[in-house]
Design an enzyme around this catalytic site. Structure first.
Site, PDB file in Angstrom:
ATOM      1  N   ALA A  63      -2.952  19.502 -11.034  1.00  0.00           N
ATOM      2  CA  ALA A  63      -2.108  20.559 -10.472  1.00  0.00           C
ATOM      3  C   ALA A  63      -2.637  21.921 -10.899  1.00  0.00           C
ATOM      4  O   ALA A  63      -2.896  22.156 -12.083  1.00  0.00           O
ATOM      5  CB  ALA A  63      -0.667  20.406 -10.954  1.00  0.00           C
ATOM      6  N   GLU A  80      -3.440  18.473 -31.031  1.00  0.00           N
ATOM      7  CA  GLU A  80      -4.541  18.892 -31.914  1.00  0.00           C
ATOM      8  C   GLU A  80      -5.158  20.220 -31.460  1.00  0.00           C
ATOM      9  O   GLU A  80      -5.554  21.047 -32.299  1.00  0.00           O
ATOM     10  CB  GLU A  80      -5.632  17.809 -31.928  1.00  0.00           C
ATOM     11  N   LYS A 102       0.455  29.410 -34.429  1.00  0.00           N
ATOM     12  CA  LYS A 102      -0.350  28.372 -35.091  1.00  0.00           C
ATOM     13  C   LYS A 102       0.106  28.180 -36.538  1.00  0.00           C
ATOM     14  O   LYS A 102       0.151  27.047 -37.050  1.00  0.00           O
ATOM     15  CB  LYS A 102      -1.830  28.762 -35.029  1.00  0.00           C
TER      16      LYS A 102
HETATM   17  P1  NDP Z   1      -5.839  29.563 -17.987  1.00  0.00           P
HETATM   18  O1  NDP Z   1      -4.988  30.731 -17.625  1.00  0.00           O
HETATM   19  O2  NDP Z   1      -7.305  29.693 -17.895  1.00  0.00           O
HETATM   20  O3  NDP Z   1      -5.406  28.300 -17.108  1.00  0.00           O
HETATM   21  C1  NDP Z   1      -4.083  28.041 -16.744  1.00  0.00           C
HETATM   22  C2  NDP Z   1      -4.063  26.984 -15.650  1.00  0.00           C
HETATM   23  O4  NDP Z   1      -2.711  26.725 -15.279  1.00  0.00           O
HETATM   24  C3  NDP Z   1      -4.783  27.408 -14.379  1.00  0.00           C
HETATM   25  O5  NDP Z   1      -5.531  26.346 -13.852  1.00  0.00           O
HETATM   26  C4  NDP Z   1      -3.648  27.768 -13.419  1.00  0.00           C
HETATM   27  O6  NDP Z   1      -3.957  27.531 -12.049  1.00  0.00           O
HETATM   28  C5  NDP Z   1      -2.581  26.786 -13.871  1.00  0.00           C
HETATM   29  N1  NDP Z   1      -1.264  27.265 -13.509  1.00  0.00           N
HETATM   30  C6  NDP Z   1      -0.647  28.382 -13.940  1.00  0.00           C
HETATM   31  N2  NDP Z   1       0.566  28.499 -13.342  1.00  0.00           N
HETATM   32  C7  NDP Z   1       0.693  27.444 -12.526  1.00  0.00           C
HETATM   33  C8  NDP Z   1       1.683  27.012 -11.625  1.00  0.00           C
HETATM   34  N3  NDP Z   1       2.807  27.719 -11.428  1.00  0.00           N
HETATM   35  N4  NDP Z   1       1.495  25.872 -10.945  1.00  0.00           N
HETATM   36  C9  NDP Z   1       0.355  25.158 -11.097  1.00  0.00           C
HETATM   37  N5  NDP Z   1      -0.627  25.502 -11.954  1.00  0.00           N
HETATM   38  C10 NDP Z   1      -0.469  26.637 -12.648  1.00  0.00           C
HETATM   39  O7  NDP Z   1      -5.399  29.158 -19.471  1.00  0.00           O
HETATM   40  P2  NDP Z   1      -6.276  28.448 -20.598  1.00  0.00           P
HETATM   41  O8  NDP Z   1      -6.978  27.285 -20.048  1.00  0.00           O
HETATM   42  O9  NDP Z   1      -7.044  29.475 -21.341  1.00  0.00           O
HETATM   43  O10 NDP Z   1      -5.110  27.981 -21.598  1.00  0.00           O
HETATM   44  C11 NDP Z   1      -4.329  26.842 -21.349  1.00  0.00           C
HETATM   45  C12 NDP Z   1      -3.542  26.513 -22.590  1.00  0.00           C
HETATM   46  O11 NDP Z   1      -4.434  26.247 -23.654  1.00  0.00           O
HETATM   47  C13 NDP Z   1      -2.639  27.639 -23.103  1.00  0.00           C
HETATM   48  O12 NDP Z   1      -1.492  27.067 -23.665  1.00  0.00           O
HETATM   49  C14 NDP Z   1      -3.483  28.301 -24.176  1.00  0.00           C
HETATM   50  O13 NDP Z   1      -2.695  28.950 -25.145  1.00  0.00           O
HETATM   51  C15 NDP Z   1      -4.166  27.097 -24.754  1.00  0.00           C
HETATM   52  N6  NDP Z   1      -5.412  27.335 -25.462  1.00  0.00           N
HETATM   53  C16 NDP Z   1      -6.388  28.096 -24.904  1.00  0.00           C
HETATM   54  C17 NDP Z   1      -7.602  28.247 -25.536  1.00  0.00           C
HETATM   55  C18 NDP Z   1      -8.697  29.083 -24.985  1.00  0.00           C
HETATM   56  O14 NDP Z   1      -9.696  29.265 -25.695  1.00  0.00           O
HETATM   57  N7  NDP Z   1      -8.602  29.576 -23.754  1.00  0.00           N
HETATM   58  C19 NDP Z   1      -7.866  27.594 -26.829  1.00  0.00           C
HETATM   59  C20 NDP Z   1      -6.760  26.809 -27.333  1.00  0.00           C
HETATM   60  C21 NDP Z   1      -5.592  26.690 -26.668  1.00  0.00           C
HETATM   61  P3  NDP Z   1      -5.113  28.386 -11.303  1.00  0.00           P
HETATM   62  O15 NDP Z   1      -6.382  27.978 -11.974  1.00  0.00           O
HETATM   63  O16 NDP Z   1      -5.055  27.929  -9.896  1.00  0.00           O
HETATM   64  O17 NDP Z   1      -4.771  29.827 -11.506  1.00  0.00           O
HETATM   65  N1  HSE Z   2      -6.524  32.872 -27.737  1.00  0.00           N
HETATM   66  C1  HSE Z   2      -6.725  31.895 -28.732  1.00  0.00           C
HETATM   67  C2  HSE Z   2      -7.711  32.413 -29.741  1.00  0.00           C
HETATM   68  C3  HSE Z   2      -7.235  30.625 -28.127  1.00  0.00           C
HETATM   69  O1  HSE Z   2      -8.411  33.380 -29.445  1.00  0.00           O
HETATM   70  O2  HSE Z   2      -7.784  31.860 -30.839  1.00  0.00           O
HETATM   71  C4  HSE Z   2      -7.365  29.490 -29.118  1.00  0.00           C
HETATM   72  O3  HSE Z   2      -6.135  29.055 -29.550  1.00  0.00           O
END
Ligand code: NDP
Ligand code: HSE
Length: 443
Positions: A46, A132, A208
Site C-alpha cells: 500500500a 528493532e 527512541k
Molecule cells: P517515507 O515518507 O519515505 O515513506 C512513507 C511511505 O508511506 C510512502 O511510501 C508513502 O506513500 C506511504 N504513505 C504515506 N501516507 C499514506 C497513505 N495515506 N496511504 C498509503 N500509503 C501512505 O518514510 P520513511 O520510509 O523514511 O519512514 C518510514 C518509517 O520508518 C517512519 O516511521 C520513520 O520514522 C521510520 N524510520 C525511518 C528511517 C529513515 O532513515 N528514513 C530510519 C528508521 C526509521 P508514497 O510513497 O506513495 O508517498
Molecule cells: N530520522 C531518523 C534519524 C531516522 O535521522 O536518525 C532513523 O531513525
C-alpha cells in the site's frame, strides 16, 4: 497453528525504508529462504501515490492505496508498517494486531506515544509487534538489551540516536558548512523524518530514548517528562569553542536509573563530549550507544543509524524473527512483560527531581560589550550557586557586542534553569543564552 508453506509479507508504505526492505528481501531472497527454511512472498503493497517513480519495481497487481486492506488481508502473515506518523500507522497497526498478525515497524513516534496500547492490542488479538528498526537504524540494540544483556540492570544508557543530527553536526564541524546546507543534504539522503523538526528539535531522539527506557526499566516515560533540547541553535562558534576546549558536540539521549533511590531520568540534549571517548568519534549518520549494566559493565554499539539500507537490515531481522515464530510456534516474550521482568519490577520507579540531575555546563552569551557586564553575569550565577570554571570573550557580531563562552563547575538542572531565567532579565544579555551540557562520562 498450522505452519504456512509460504510466508506472505504485506507492506504498508514503500518510501525510503519500505523500498530498502523490498530491495534487500528481493535481492537476498534465496539466502534468506535458505537461512529461514521458509518461502517468502512480497505479497501486497500500500502506498499513497501508486504512479510515483520508485527505486524498486512493484508489479501493478500488488499495489493498492488502502493500507488497512493490506493490514487485514487474511492471506498476509506479516504486516510491515512503514508509513510513519501516529494516525494512519496506528490504525493499521491496531487492525493487524486485532487479527493476530505480526506487525514489524520502524515507527518510534508511534511506539513512544502508544506503546502501552499497542502491546495490549497484541496480547488481546494474539498478535506480535516487532520494532528493532525503531532505534539506532542497523544496530540491533533492542535485541542486545532484551536478549544479550538479559542478566543486567541498567544504571546508565546513553548515546547518539539520531543520524540526521549527527550528520549535520559532523559536516558543520569537519567542513564548516552551514546548518541549513547540512540539513538539506541529510534530507536528500533519506535520513531525515518526513517532518524534519522531529530530528533537529530532539523529538526523534526522545522517542527512541523512551523505547530504550521502557526496555531497560519497564516504564513509559512521556516526552513531556523528559528534558528535550535539539541542535537548531548550535553555531560554528560553539563547534569551534568546544573543539578548543577538547570536546565534540553530539546530540545525546541519556537514561539514568539510580537503584538506591529508584529514580529514573531521561534527557535529550546536545552535549560536549570529551574527545577521548569512543562515542565522540562516532560521526556522520552513524549512531553509538554505551550501555552500562551491573553484570556486563559498559558495552558499546556503533553502526549506521538512519537511511534505507541500515534500517532495512533491522526490519528484515524482525521479519526473520516473525518467520521463526510463524513456522516454529516458538513464542517470543511479549515485550512489555519482558521489560517489567527485566527491570526487576516496575513498581515504585520515580522520575528524578531536577536538582538531582547534575552536569557541568557550557553557556554562550551574546552581550553588550560594556564595563560591568561580566560582573552582572557572575552575580546571577553566584546567586544560583553556579560556579564559573572558565570564561572566554570573543570577537563581536556588532560594534558594541561580544560573545562570552563560559563553562561551569558541577551544578544541577534546577540551578542552571534559575540562572538562565536570571540572565534573561539582564539588559546586557542580548538574546537567550545557549546552554549545552558537558558529558563527563567515563566511557
Ligand atoms: P517515507 O515518507 O519515505 O515513506 C512513507 C511511505 O508511506 C510512502 O511510501 C508513502 O506513500 C506511504 N504513505 C504515506 N501516507 C499514506 C497513505 N495515506 N496511504 C498509503 N500509503 C501512505 O518514510 P520513511 O520510509 O523514511 O519512514 C518510514 C518509517 O520508518 C517512519 O516511521 C520513520 O520514522 C521510520 N524510520 C525511518 C528511517 C529513515 O532513515 N528514513 C530510519 C528508521 C526509521 P508514497 O510513497 O506513495 O508517498
Ligand atoms: N530520522 C531518523 C534519524 C531516522 O535521522 O536518525 C532513523 O531513525
Amino acid at each position: 497453528m498450522s505452519k504456512p508453506s509460504v510466508i506472505n509479507i504485506g507492506f504498508c508504505g514503500l518510501g525510503t525504508v519500505g523500498q530498502g526492505v523490498w530491495k534487500h528481501l528481493s535481492g537476498n531472497r534465496a539466502l534468506l529462504e535458505a537461512r529461514l527454511g521458509s518461502k517468502l512472498e512480497l505479497y501486497r503493497v500500500a502506498v499513497r501515490h501508486p504512479a510515483k517513480a520508485r527505486g524498486v519495481k512493484i508489479p501493478a497487481g500488488k499495489l493498492t492505496t488502502d493500507p488497512l486492506a493490506v493490514a487485514t488481508d487474511p492471506a498476509v502473515h506479516i504486516v510491515c508498517e512503514l508509513i510513519g506518523g501516529t494516525t494512519l500507522a496506528r490504525d493499521v497497526t491496531l487492525a493487524a494486531l486485532a487479527q493476530g498478525k505480526i506487525v514489524v515497524s520502524a515507527n518510534k513516534a508511534l511506539l513512544c506515544g502508544f506503546g502501552a496500547e499497542i502491546f495490549a492490542a497484541a496480547r488481546k488479538g494474539g498478535g506480535h509487534y516487532f520494532f528493532e528498526a525503531s532505534v539506532a537504524g542497523g544496530i540491533p540494540i533492542i535485541k542486545a538489551l532484551r536478549e544479550g544483556l538479559i542478566a543486567n540492570r541498567f544504571g546508565r544508557i546513553y548515546g547518539i540516536l539520531n543520524g540526521t543530527c549527527n550528520y549535520i553536526l559532523t559536516r558543520m564541524e569537519r567542513e564548516g558548512i552551514s546548518y541549513a546546507d547540512a540539513l538539506a543534504e541529510a534530507k536528500r539522503l533519506g535520513y531525515a523524518e518526513a517532518d524534519e523538526s522531529l530530528d533537529v528539535q530532539g523529538w526523534d531522539t526522545a522517542h527512541k530514548a523512551a523505547i530504550l527506557a521502557f526496555l531497560a526499566h519497564g516504564v513509559w516515560v512521556k516526552t513531556d517528562q523528559m528534558l528535550v533540547e535539539g541542535i537548531t541553535r548550535i553555531t560554528q562558534t560553539d563547534i569551534v569553542h568546544a573543539a578548543q576546549l577538547g570536546y565534540g558536540i553530539k546530540l545525546l539521549a541519556v537514561i539514568t536509573r539510580n537503584f538506591e533511590t529508584n529514580q529514573l531520568f531521561v534527557r535529550v540534549h546536545p552535549t560536549l563530549l570529551p574527545r577521548r571517548l569512543v562515542l565522540a568519534s562516532v560521526d556522520g549518520v552513524f549512531n553509538g550507544i554505551a550501555v552500562t549494566g551491573d553484570v556486563a559493565g559498559t558495552t558499546l554499539y556503533i553502526g549506521c543509524g538512519a537511511g534505507q539500507d541500515a534500517t532495512a537490515s533491522a526490519v528484515i531481522g524482525d521479519i526473520a524473527d516473525a518467520v521463526t515464530l510463524l513456522t516454529s510456534g516458538k513464542s517470543v516474550v511479549v515485550p512489555d512483560e519482558a521489560a517489567a521482568i527485566h527491570a526487576g519490577g516496575r513498581q515504585g520507579v520515580q522520575l528524578a527531581p531536577l536538582e538531582s540531575v547534575g552536569s557541568r555546563y557550557y553557556l554562550r552569551l551574546e552581550v553588550r560589550d560594556q564595563p560591568g557586564v561580566l560582573a552582572q553575569i557572575a552575580t546571577v550565577m553566584a546567586r544560583n550557586r553556579v560556579s564559573i570554571e572558565s570564561v572566554i570573550q570573543r570577537g563581536n557580531r556588532g560594534p558594541e557586542t561580544a560573545t562570552l563562552i563560559l563553562t561551569t563547575h558541577q551544578s544541577n538542572e534546577q540551578a542552571i534553569r534559575a540562572t538562565l531565567a536570571g540572565l534573561a532579565q539582564l539588559d546586557s544579555v542580548l538574546e537567550a543564552p545557549l546552554l549545552l551540557r558537558i558529558g563527563d562520562f567515563d566511557e
